[in-house]
Design a protein around this motif. Structure first.
Motif, PDB file in Angstrom:
ATOM      1  N   UNK A  75       0.841  -1.206   0.000  1.00 32.71           N
ATOM      2  CA  UNK A  75       0.000   0.000   0.000  1.00 32.71           C
ATOM      3  C   UNK A  75       0.874   1.253   0.000  1.00 32.71           C
ATOM      4  N   UNK A  76       1.987   1.197   0.722  1.00 34.52           N
ATOM      5  CA  UNK A  76       2.909   2.335   0.783  1.00 34.52           C
ATOM      6  C   UNK A  76       3.484   2.631  -0.601  1.00 34.52           C
ATOM      7  N   UNK A  77       3.924   1.588  -1.298  1.00 39.97           N
ATOM      8  CA  UNK A  77       4.482   1.760  -2.644  1.00 39.97           C
ATOM      9  C   UNK A  77       3.424   2.329  -3.593  1.00 39.97           C
ATOM     10  N   UNK A  78       2.212   1.797  -3.505  1.00 42.08           N
ATOM     11  CA  UNK A  78       1.131   2.281  -4.374  1.00 42.08           C
ATOM     12  C   UNK A  78       0.847   3.761  -4.097  1.00 42.08           C
ATOM     13  N   UNK A  79       0.799   4.141  -2.819  1.00 43.76           N
ATOM     14  CA  UNK A  79       0.538   5.537  -2.445  1.00 43.76           C
ATOM     15  C   UNK A  79       1.617   6.467  -3.012  1.00 43.76           C
ATOM     16  N   UNK A  80       2.857   5.991  -3.022  1.00 42.51           N
ATOM     17  CA  UNK A  80       3.980   6.801  -3.501  1.00 42.51           C
ATOM     18  C   UNK A  80       4.165   6.719  -5.010  1.00 42.51           C
ATOM     19  N   UNK A  81       3.422   5.809  -5.660  1.00 44.92           N
ATOM     20  CA  UNK A  81       3.538   5.667  -7.109  1.00 44.92           C
ATOM     21  C   UNK A  81       4.839   5.031  -7.552  1.00 44.92           C
ATOM     22  N   UNK A  82       5.334   4.094  -6.714  1.00 48.64           N
ATOM     23  CA  UNK A  82       6.563   3.377  -7.049  1.00 48.64           C
ATOM     24  C   UNK A  82       6.266   1.879  -7.120  1.00 48.64           C
ATOM     25  N   UNK A  83       7.173   1.135  -7.742  1.00 46.49           N
ATOM     26  CA  UNK A  83       6.977  -0.303  -7.903  1.00 46.49           C
ATOM     27  C   UNK A  83       6.995  -1.024  -6.553  1.00 46.49           C
ATOM     28  N   UNK A  84       7.994  -0.682  -5.719  1.00 49.52           N
ATOM     29  CA  UNK A  84       8.058  -1.253  -4.374  1.00 49.52           C
ATOM     30  C   UNK A  84       8.905  -0.367  -3.475  1.00 49.52           C
TER      31      UNK A  84
END
Length: 159
Positions: A75-84
């Motif tokens: 969820x953190x990666x998705x929120x930041x717009x990064x792969x992981x």
């Protein structure tokens, strides 16, 4: 006893944001966040811990979650717009933030990193977070903190 101002407090003063400082008893080492809430006689849902991750892009990201909850890295990666994104190693906390483990504040780090807070903070009248050293918590309105750092409030905890 007068509390020495930390850089986090100076930043809030400069922005003219109201806050209170709370001290809790501790040794030299970091205290678990739930224990901090207990020592302050506060609900753990309004006491937040500051976590630093590094994305696959090498960017450092800061996440604030309630002390009794766990950051969901997907969820953190998705929120930041990064792969992981992955938690940084404990030994790197001071190098990246300027703070020690257990005293890491989202305010006045060495560099301003993109910061995210769990949306549960929006349900609170006030939240607590590290004041920049072990044994020190800052209490403030979450909306003022969000405005100061342009923090994104989103769902980032494990259910």
């Amino acid at each position: 006893m007068k509390t020495t101002k930390t850089n986090a407090m100076r930043l809030l003063d400069q922005a003219k944001i109201d806050y209170q400082v709370h001290e809790y008893p501790h040794g030299k080492d970091a205290v678990d966040g739930v224990e901090v809430a207990h020592l302050m006689k506060e609900d753990p849902s309004c006491v937040f811990k500051t976590l630093i991750t590094q994305a696959n892009t090498k960017e450092y990201l800061v996440f604030m979650v309630p002390v009794a909850k766990e950051l969901d890295l997907k969820k953190a990666a998705k929120a930041a717009g990064v792969k992981n994104t992955e938690m940084i190693h404990v030994k790197d906390i001071t190098k990246v933030s300027g703070y020690v483990r257990g005293g890491c504040s989202p305010l006045a780090m060495k560099k301003q990193y993109r910061t995210f807070i769990d949306e549960s903070a929006l349900l609170q009248d006030h939240i607590y977070f590290s004041g920049g050293k072990i044994g020190l918590q800052i209490e403030t309105d979450p909306n003022q903190l969000i405005g100061l750092l342009q923090i994104q409030a989103t769902a980032i905890i494990k259910e």
